[in-house]
Design a protein around this motif. Sequence first.
Motif, short mmCIF file in Angstrom:
data_model
loop_
_atom_site.label_atom_id
_atom_site.label_comp_id
_atom_site.label_asym_id
_atom_site.label_seq_id
_atom_site.Cartn_x
_atom_site.Cartn_y
_atom_site.Cartn_z
N VAL A 123 0.84 -1.20 0.00
CA VAL A 123 0.00 0.00 0.00
C VAL A 123 0.87 1.25 0.00
CG1 VAL A 123 -1.66 1.35 1.35
CG2 VAL A 123 -1.96 -1.13 1.12
N THR A 124 1.88 1.27 0.88
CA THR A 124 2.79 2.41 0.96
C THR A 124 3.61 2.54 -0.32
OG1 THR A 124 2.92 2.06 3.35
CG2 THR A 124 4.58 3.49 2.36
N SER A 125 4.07 1.41 -0.86
CA SER A 125 4.84 1.45 -2.11
C SER A 125 4.03 2.08 -3.24
CB SER A 125 5.26 0.03 -2.51
OG SER A 125 6.08 -0.57 -1.53
N SER A 126 2.75 1.73 -3.31
CA SER A 126 1.88 2.29 -4.34
C SER A 126 1.78 3.81 -4.22
CB SER A 126 0.48 1.66 -4.23
OG SER A 126 -0.45 2.32 -5.05
N ALA A 127 1.61 4.28 -2.99
CA ALA A 127 1.51 5.73 -2.77
C ALA A 127 2.83 6.43 -3.08
CB ALA A 127 1.09 6.00 -1.33
N LEU A 128 3.95 5.82 -2.69
CA LEU A 128 5.25 6.43 -2.92
C LEU A 128 5.56 6.56 -4.41
CD1 LEU A 128 7.36 4.64 -0.16
CD2 LEU A 128 6.73 7.06 -0.22
N VAL A 129 5.29 5.51 -5.18
CA VAL A 129 5.56 5.55 -6.62
C VAL A 129 4.74 6.65 -7.27
CG1 VAL A 129 5.30 4.30 -8.79
CG2 VAL A 129 6.23 3.13 -6.79
N SER A 130 3.47 6.73 -6.92
CA SER A 130 2.60 7.74 -7.51
C SER A 130 3.08 9.15 -7.17
CB SER A 130 1.16 7.55 -6.99
OG SER A 130 0.28 8.49 -7.57
N SER A 131 3.43 9.37 -5.91
CA SER A 131 3.86 10.70 -5.48
C SER A 131 5.20 11.09 -6.08
CB SER A 131 3.94 10.73 -3.94
OG SER A 131 4.42 11.98 -3.50
N MET A 132 6.19 10.22 -5.97
CA MET A 132 7.54 10.58 -6.43
C MET A 132 7.61 10.71 -7.94
SD MET A 132 10.21 8.72 -3.79
CE MET A 132 9.54 7.06 -3.94
N PHE A 133 6.90 9.87 -8.68
CA PHE A 133 6.93 10.00 -10.14
C PHE A 133 6.31 11.32 -10.56
CE2 PHE A 133 5.42 9.49 -14.44
CZ PHE A 133 6.46 8.81 -15.07
N SER A 134 5.15 11.65 -9.96
CA SER A 134 4.50 12.91 -10.33
C SER A 134 5.38 14.10 -9.99
CB SER A 134 3.15 13.03 -9.59
OG SER A 134 2.27 11.99 -9.96
N TYR A 135 6.00 14.09 -8.83
CA TYR A 135 6.80 15.24 -8.37
C TYR A 135 8.09 15.37 -9.19
CZ TYR A 135 9.08 18.52 -5.20
OH TYR A 135 9.71 19.62 -4.66
N GLN A 136 8.80 14.26 -9.37
CA GLN A 136 10.08 14.33 -10.07
C GLN A 136 9.92 14.64 -11.55
OE1 GLN A 136 13.05 14.26 -8.54
NE2 GLN A 136 11.93 14.11 -6.60
N MET A 137 8.83 14.13 -12.15
CA MET A 137 8.61 14.34 -13.57
C MET A 137 7.74 15.56 -13.85
SD MET A 137 10.37 12.03 -14.95
CE MET A 137 11.17 10.48 -14.52
N THR A 138 7.32 16.25 -12.76
CA THR A 138 6.38 17.38 -12.87
C THR A 138 5.22 17.05 -13.81
OG1 THR A 138 7.67 18.41 -14.65
CG2 THR A 138 8.19 19.07 -12.39
N ALA A 139 4.70 15.86 -13.62
CA ALA A 139 3.62 15.36 -14.48
C ALA A 139 2.28 15.50 -13.75
CB ALA A 139 3.86 13.90 -14.84
N ASN A 140 1.23 15.44 -14.52
CA ASN A 140 -0.12 15.38 -13.96
C ASN A 140 -0.18 14.20 -12.99
OD1 ASN A 140 -3.01 14.55 -13.75
ND2 ASN A 140 -3.30 16.24 -15.18
N VAL A 141 -0.81 14.39 -11.83
CA VAL A 141 -0.80 13.34 -10.81
C VAL A 141 -1.49 12.06 -11.30
CG1 VAL A 141 -0.67 14.97 -8.90
CG2 VAL A 141 -2.90 14.21 -9.73
N TRP A 142 -2.36 12.19 -12.31
CA TRP A 142 -3.00 11.00 -12.86
C TRP A 142 -1.99 10.13 -13.60
CZ3 TRP A 142 -7.40 8.98 -11.49
CH2 TRP A 142 -8.39 9.79 -10.94
N VAL A 143 -0.98 10.74 -14.16
CA VAL A 143 0.09 9.97 -14.79
C VAL A 143 0.83 9.17 -13.73
CG1 VAL A 143 2.21 10.09 -16.14
CG2 VAL A 143 0.32 11.65 -16.65
N GLY A 144 1.15 9.82 -12.62
CA GLY A 144 1.79 9.11 -11.53
C GLY A 144 0.94 7.98 -11.00
N ALA A 145 -0.38 8.21 -10.90
CA ALA A 145 -1.28 7.16 -10.43
C ALA A 145 -1.30 5.98 -11.40
CB ALA A 145 -2.69 7.72 -10.24
#
Length: 380
Positions: A123-145
Amino acid sequence: MSEAASPATPATPGPSGTPGKAPGSTPGQASAPGDGPGGGPGAGDERLLRTSLLRRLMGRPELGSIVGAVAVFVFFSLVADSFLQPSSLNTVLYAASTLGVMAVPVALLMIGGEFDLSAGVLVTSSALVSSMFSYQMTANVWVGAGVSLLVTLAIGVFNGFMLTRTKLPSFIITLGTFLMLTGLNLGFTKLISGTVSTKSIADMEGFDSARTVFAETPLFGATVKSTILWWAVLIAVATWILLRTRFGNWIFAVGGGADAARAVGVPVGRTKILLYMGVAFGAWISGQHLLFSYDVVQSGEGVGNELIYIVAAVIGGCLITGGYGSAIGAAVGAFIFGMTSKGIVYAEWDPEWFKFFLGAMLLLATLLNAWVRKRAEATR
């Protein structure tokens, strides 16, 4: 029709390892004319005998958990004055849903005869991947999700693939995954953000819409916690799968006896991989809820929650040995968890007592479920 005795094709073993029923037959189907004990082609066929309501209820795997839920509800209604207030019941339901989103797919996995000790940290891994990908790539959070969904499902496939290929117990496979994910969660978060938590993504594009889907959803003029809606959908889908689909028959068959199921053509490996993917999907939903509720994630969260998911499923009537249980029972088990965790607070007791009550409920529910099952088998 019972999930513990769902109809199967003639070539598929039933949930207890016994031959399945013929297509179209139901436990409560009335005997056709001429098929009674006096003769005819259906003479003596127990599938065509009318079953009493009490016998059908006794055969339900969730009966014991429902009795337990009523007892817990009455108990806290008496000892905690604020327990029956609408706001309190809403809090109880939310607490139950955060657990229930994971308890339902974990219950299906247990019916299939396996465990997943990595479910909590996943569960935590899922949240971390979504958050860090969106932040580092400055992408729409739906992309990170979306990236998080792919990664989380891949971990589920990894668990199922390793299980089927190595033939090692699921305890060992998922314990290894648990340890690896725990290290990766902490290591990657510190490497990328420099701390044990992620950066806030509250101001990023798509956050508000994602929050509506995963955190709080407007409904009929009120705001409802999204996990309650996701939980209801998962219960309905899982129950439909177990009762109405061939895959549901495969789950019971694999849990009742993998070798016997394989001998009659059930794709055991594929079934178990899909079950692990189901747990991963539940972890993705829970992870996104965690992220979009608080917009940051602590990388050390989730450790120990996998045991609570298993406890909820067992309280709900799932057997440790597999082949028996229901999604509804797991939902009731999660509801008992919600009532107990919040009821202790409303009763103004020391929260440390929660683990004691949870352990006591686990033992009592297991004993009650075993007694109900023996009574059901004795009356057949």
